[in-house]
Design a protein around this motif. Structure first.
Motif, PDB file in Angstrom:
ATOM      1  N   UNK A 193     -24.428  15.975  12.556  1.00  0.00           N
ATOM      2  CA  UNK A 193     -23.540  14.950  12.028  1.00  0.00           C
ATOM      3  C   UNK A 193     -23.283  15.134  10.546  1.00  0.00           C
ATOM      4  N   UNK A 194     -24.329  15.502   9.803  1.00  0.00           N
ATOM      5  CA  UNK A 194     -24.155  15.772   8.372  1.00  0.00           C
ATOM      6  C   UNK A 194     -23.168  16.916   8.166  1.00  0.00           C
ATOM      7  N   UNK A 195     -23.323  17.973   8.956  1.00  0.00           N
ATOM      8  CA  UNK A 195     -22.434  19.131   8.833  1.00  0.00           C
ATOM      9  C   UNK A 195     -20.997  18.780   9.209  1.00  0.00           C
ATOM     10  N   UNK A 196     -20.840  17.831  10.151  1.00  0.00           N
ATOM     11  CA  UNK A 196     -19.508  17.438  10.618  1.00  0.00           C
ATOM     12  C   UNK A 196     -18.951  16.230   9.880  1.00  0.00           C
ATOM     13  N   UNK A 199     -21.594  10.576   9.761  1.00  0.00           N
ATOM     14  CA  UNK A 199     -22.868   9.988   9.351  1.00  0.00           C
ATOM     15  C   UNK A 199     -22.692   8.489   9.144  1.00  0.00           C
ATOM     16  N   UNK A 200     -23.801   7.781   9.066  1.00  0.00           N
ATOM     17  CA  UNK A 200     -23.771   6.337   8.840  1.00  0.00           C
ATOM     18  C   UNK A 200     -23.488   6.010   7.375  1.00  0.00           C
ATOM     19  N   UNK A 201     -22.960   4.807   7.105  1.00  0.00           N
ATOM     20  CA  UNK A 201     -22.865   4.331   5.728  1.00  0.00           C
ATOM     21  C   UNK A 201     -24.260   4.214   5.106  1.00  0.00           C
ATOM     22  N   UNK A 202     -24.325   4.390   3.814  1.00  0.00           N
ATOM     23  CA  UNK A 202     -25.609   4.418   3.119  1.00  0.00           C
ATOM     24  C   UNK A 202     -26.420   3.142   3.352  1.00  0.00           C
ATOM     25  N   UNK A 203     -25.796   1.972   3.300  1.00  0.00           N
ATOM     26  CA  UNK A 203     -26.545   0.729   3.411  1.00  0.00           C
ATOM     27  C   UNK A 203     -27.216   0.609   4.772  1.00  0.00           C
ATOM     28  N   UNK A 204     -26.590   1.129   5.819  1.00  0.00           N
ATOM     29  CA  UNK A 204     -27.204   1.061   7.138  1.00  0.00           C
ATOM     30  C   UNK A 204     -28.419   1.970   7.229  1.00  0.00           C
ATOM     31  N   UNK A 205     -28.350   3.120   6.585  1.00  0.00           N
ATOM     32  CA  UNK A 205     -29.506   4.017   6.560  1.00  0.00           C
ATOM     33  C   UNK A 205     -30.655   3.356   5.803  1.00  0.00           C
ATOM     34  N   UNK A 269     -35.409  11.196   3.216  1.00  0.00           N
ATOM     35  CA  UNK A 269     -35.271  12.308   2.267  1.00  0.00           C
ATOM     36  C   UNK A 269     -34.094  13.221   2.551  1.00  0.00           C
ATOM     37  N   UNK A 270     -33.621  13.243   3.790  1.00  0.00           N
ATOM     38  CA  UNK A 270     -32.521  14.147   4.154  1.00  0.00           C
ATOM     39  C   UNK A 270     -31.263  13.369   4.500  1.00  0.00           C
ATOM     40  N   UNK A 271     -31.391  12.406   5.409  1.00  0.00           N
ATOM     41  CA  UNK A 271     -30.208  11.713   5.916  1.00  0.00           C
ATOM     42  C   UNK A 271     -29.629  10.740   4.897  1.00  0.00           C
ATOM     43  N   UNK A 276     -22.715   8.253   3.928  1.00  0.00           N
ATOM     44  CA  UNK A 276     -21.377   8.149   3.328  1.00  0.00           C
ATOM     45  C   UNK A 276     -21.193   6.862   2.528  1.00  0.00           C
ATOM     46  N   UNK A 277     -20.237   6.906   1.630  1.00  0.00           N
ATOM     47  CA  UNK A 277     -19.939   5.757   0.783  1.00  0.00           C
ATOM     48  C   UNK A 277     -19.002   4.774   1.465  1.00  0.00           C
ATOM     49  N   UNK A 278     -18.176   5.254   2.397  1.00  0.00           N
ATOM     50  CA  UNK A 278     -17.247   4.368   3.096  1.00  0.00           C
ATOM     51  C   UNK A 278     -18.004   3.492   4.075  1.00  0.00           C
ATOM     52  N   UNK A 279     -17.506   2.263   4.280  1.00  0.00           N
ATOM     53  CA  UNK A 279     -18.213   1.302   5.128  1.00  0.00           C
ATOM     54  C   UNK A 279     -17.650   1.216   6.539  1.00  0.00           C
ATOM     55  N   UNK A 280     -16.448   1.748   6.756  1.00  0.00           N
ATOM     56  CA  UNK A 280     -15.804   1.623   8.062  1.00  0.00           C
ATOM     57  C   UNK A 280     -15.587   2.950   8.750  1.00  0.00           C
ATOM     58  N   UNK A 281     -15.196   2.863  10.016  1.00  0.00           N
ATOM     59  CA  UNK A 281     -14.980   4.069  10.826  1.00  0.00           C
ATOM     60  C   UNK A 281     -13.814   4.907  10.313  1.00  0.00           C
ATOM     61  N   UNK A 282     -12.931   4.308   9.524  1.00  0.00           N
ATOM     62  CA  UNK A 282     -11.816   5.069   8.970  1.00  0.00           C
ATOM     63  C   UNK A 282     -12.319   6.209   8.094  1.00  0.00           C
ATOM     64  N   UNK A 283     -13.553   6.105   7.602  1.00  0.00           N
ATOM     65  CA  UNK A 283     -14.114   7.137   6.741  1.00  0.00           C
ATOM     66  C   UNK A 283     -14.653   8.339   7.482  1.00  0.00           C
ATOM     67  N   UNK A 284     -14.585   8.324   8.824  1.00  0.00           N
ATOM     68  CA  UNK A 284     -15.045   9.458   9.633  1.00  0.00           C
ATOM     69  C   UNK A 284     -13.867  10.331  10.039  1.00  0.00           C
ATOM     70  N   UNK A 285     -14.104  11.590  10.349  1.00  0.00           N
ATOM     71  CA  UNK A 285     -13.020  12.448  10.868  1.00  0.00           C
ATOM     72  C   UNK A 285     -12.421  11.820  12.126  1.00  0.00           C
TER      73      UNK A 285
END
Length: 609
Positions: A193-196, A199-205, A269-271, A276-285
């Protein structure tokens, strides 16, 4: 079955499947399909019933934890293969094979009840095949639906996993080993997912990390996963107890806790640095297209995201007007914003003791139960209990939820109340919440569905969020007619909960299709409701984690209300409310279009009498 559909029912647990039985599950659909084709009965009804029975059995092999939750214990030692390539291929083969096979059946020769079932089956297979085109497996965990949560609940001894025999205990050890393997594969999928850039928004992680921390105890005996040892049956011999205690301690200490520690370290430490900084699905490919699919899948409609957003804006305006009428009725001196603030802060509106809150819900249960028979012919055989959310998940869990009863009647349904923050559980919101989560909301719809005997198995256990949540929100509306909202403050609670569902249409679509930030979504909800800020934050972050699911409530309710109005207009004096409820509750969970067809047929039949 879409894995994100059922947060509050059996089917949400499909999201928690793992990876230890890939070879077995990948071959199951092909083997069963070939054998069933060779002995296919001749009539259309027999063909259909044999096909969906084969499908259901194949699905259970593919999804062993799902099997456990529907009361089939043949796979209790298995964890499943949801993150493996073998599993993804097996799932595709399962859906594509049965989709093609269903198309060979002469639908015109099926009776009306099976035509309804057939339409549901075709809808499911089609939506599953469309859903495969999006990489959900790159997001194997979030703060709301977590495989870790599911496994802790199963291991508590109070959920679907049985702990009655030595074999049951050995089965759980086998499933735990599959879970340990899942933690490793989850990291591999998140790497992909990181390579593609999926990924989840930062706050959810950030929310996931303390949830994992809570599982990292210093020794096996302190672990939630050690709970079955504290429940060892008296019938076990001393030797059996000693052996199981040793095996559980060794597995937890030497394998499980290290695996969970590694998963926590990976997420931290990795994920997290790659989130990502975007909060919505629009920020994904391809995120906007993916979100439109999720919106359609969850609502079981073809409504566009823009249409849903506009419906939400209209409903928010209408409900605000109703709320202001309540403010005037109770004589509050101040505007609606001040009324919200008063209801959200003044001590008389809240309990100070957790048990008092639970006891209050038990009293409401008794009150509602007294009038249910006036509105329903069909009621569930199973009862439900009121229970606080477990401590390990209370900080991030929703304010309330429902868990279905055991299929065999051995365990009641559970109405979970989150007692972590009593300021998020106002007294004026209790009646509507009970109507929604328990009776006649989720408990009626889900328990009755499981108790049906004249429908195919898949129909008893699958779920559509729009129908199930739409019904529960309709149950809140029904409370007005049932006379349980005579207190204007309790009626305000009903409006407040309805407002939440209306705001979801605006906020969910805003986040995922219109570029809204998390902060913008939170502010919108603060401006339009008296909800506690902690509740609002949890809600918004839930929408961020499971896009489209929250749209289902209001869309489903509005559809049911429209169908009821159509029936009342068409039938006039012939309209029977209990009969209308029978139509909604006695075929299982339905996609909206299928439900519309069923009610239309019922209206025709009633007019012909």
């Amino acid at each position: 079955m879409n894995k994100t559909l059922l947060a509050l029912t059996v089917s949400l647990l499909l999201a928690a499947q793992g990876c230890s039985e890939a070879t077995t599950v990948s071959s199951a659909p092909e083997t069963t399909a070939e054998s069933s084709a060779a002995v296919m009965p001749q009539s259309a009804s027999e063909q259909y019933l044999a096909m969906v029975d084969n499908f259901f059995n194949d699905q259970l092999k593919l999804e062993p934890i799902y099997a456990t939750f529907v009361g089939v214990n043949d796979y209790n030692d298995q964890f499943g293969g949801a993150l493996t390539e073998e599993y993804l291929k097996a799932r595709h083969d399962l859906n594509s094979h049965y989709f093609s096979q269903a198309k060979t059946i002469d639908v015109d020769k099926l009776p009306a009840s099976l035509k309804l079932s057939y339409d549901m089956f075709i809808y499911d297979r089609n939506m599953e095949l469309i859903g495969e085109t999006y990489p959900e497996y790159f997001l194997p965990i979030n703060q709301f639906y977590s495989t870790v949560f599911t496994m802790v609940q199963l291991g508590s001894g109070e959920s679907a996993q049985p702990f009655k025999t030595v074999e049951d205990y050995q089965n759980w050890l086998g499933r735990l080993r599959g879970f340990i393997n899942w933690t490793k594969l989850a990291q591999q999928r998140m790497d992909e997912g990181i390579a593609s850039k999926v990924v989840l928004p930062r706050v959810l992680v950030e929310r996931i990390i303390p949830q994992l921390d809570a599982q990292l105890v210093t020794d096996a005996q302190s672990s939630f996963f050690y709970s079955p040892i504290n429940l060892l049956p008296e019938s076990f011999t001393a030797e059996q107890k000693a052996q199981l205690t040793k095996e559980y301690s060794q597995l937890i200490d030497s394998e499980l806790l290290p695996a969970l520690t590694q998963l926590r370290d990976y997420v931290k430490n990795v994920y997290l640095p790659s989130s990502r900084a975007s909060d919505g699905w629009w920020g994904l490919p391809n995120g906007k297209d993916w979100y439109q699919h999720l919106a359609n899948s969850h609502t079981t409609t073809t409504l566009s995201v823009d249409e849903i957003h506009q419906i939400g804006l209209s409903e928010v305006a209408r409900i605000l007007s109703e709320m202001d009428k309540v403010r005037e009725q109770v004589g509050f001196k101040g505007d609606l914003t001040a009324f919200f603030a008063s209801l959200s802060s003044e001590p008389q509106y809240f309990f100070t003791d957790r048990q008092d809150l639970i006891d209050g819900y038990m009293a409401i249960k008794d009150h509602i139960n007294q009038v249910l028979s006036q509105y329903f012919n069909v009621m569930p055989k199973a009862d439900y209990i009121v229970k606080p959310v477990e401590s390990f998940r209370e900080k991030s869990a929703a304010g309330a939820s429902y868990e279905s009863p055991a299929v065999d009647g051995s365990r009641p349904g559970v109405f979970y109340i989150n007692t972590y923050n009593l300021k998020a559980q106002p007294k004026w919101g209790m009646t509507t919440l009970s109507l929604h989560e328990a009776a006649p909301g989720h408990h009626f719809q889900i328990a009755i569905k499981q108790e049906l005997t004249d429908v195919p198995q898949f129909q008893r256990f699958q779920g559509y969020t729009a129908f199930e949540e739409g019904w529960a929100l309709y149950a809140e509306y029904l409370g007005i007619e049932m006379g349980v909202f005579n207190d204007p403050y309790q009626y305000f609670g009903k409006l407040s909960d309805e407002m939440l569902r209306a705001m979801r249409l605006v906020v969910d679509t805003g986040l995922h299709a219109k570029g809204w930030s998390r902060e913008q979504a939170i502010q919108y909800m603060k401006d339009n409701s008296p909800m506690a800020e902690s509740d609002i934050v949890a809600e918004v972050e839930r929408y961020m984690a499971i896009p489209g699911q929250a749209l289902s409530y209001k869309v489903g309710q509005l559809t049911i209300l429209r169908l009821r109005a159509d029936a009342e207009k068409a039938l006039g004096d012939k309209f029977d409310l209990k009969g209308f409820h029978d139509q909604l509750l006695t075929s299982g969970s339905l996609p909206m279009a299928v439900m519309e067809n069923k009610i239309a047929d019922w209206i025709k039949a009633e007019l012909a009498k």
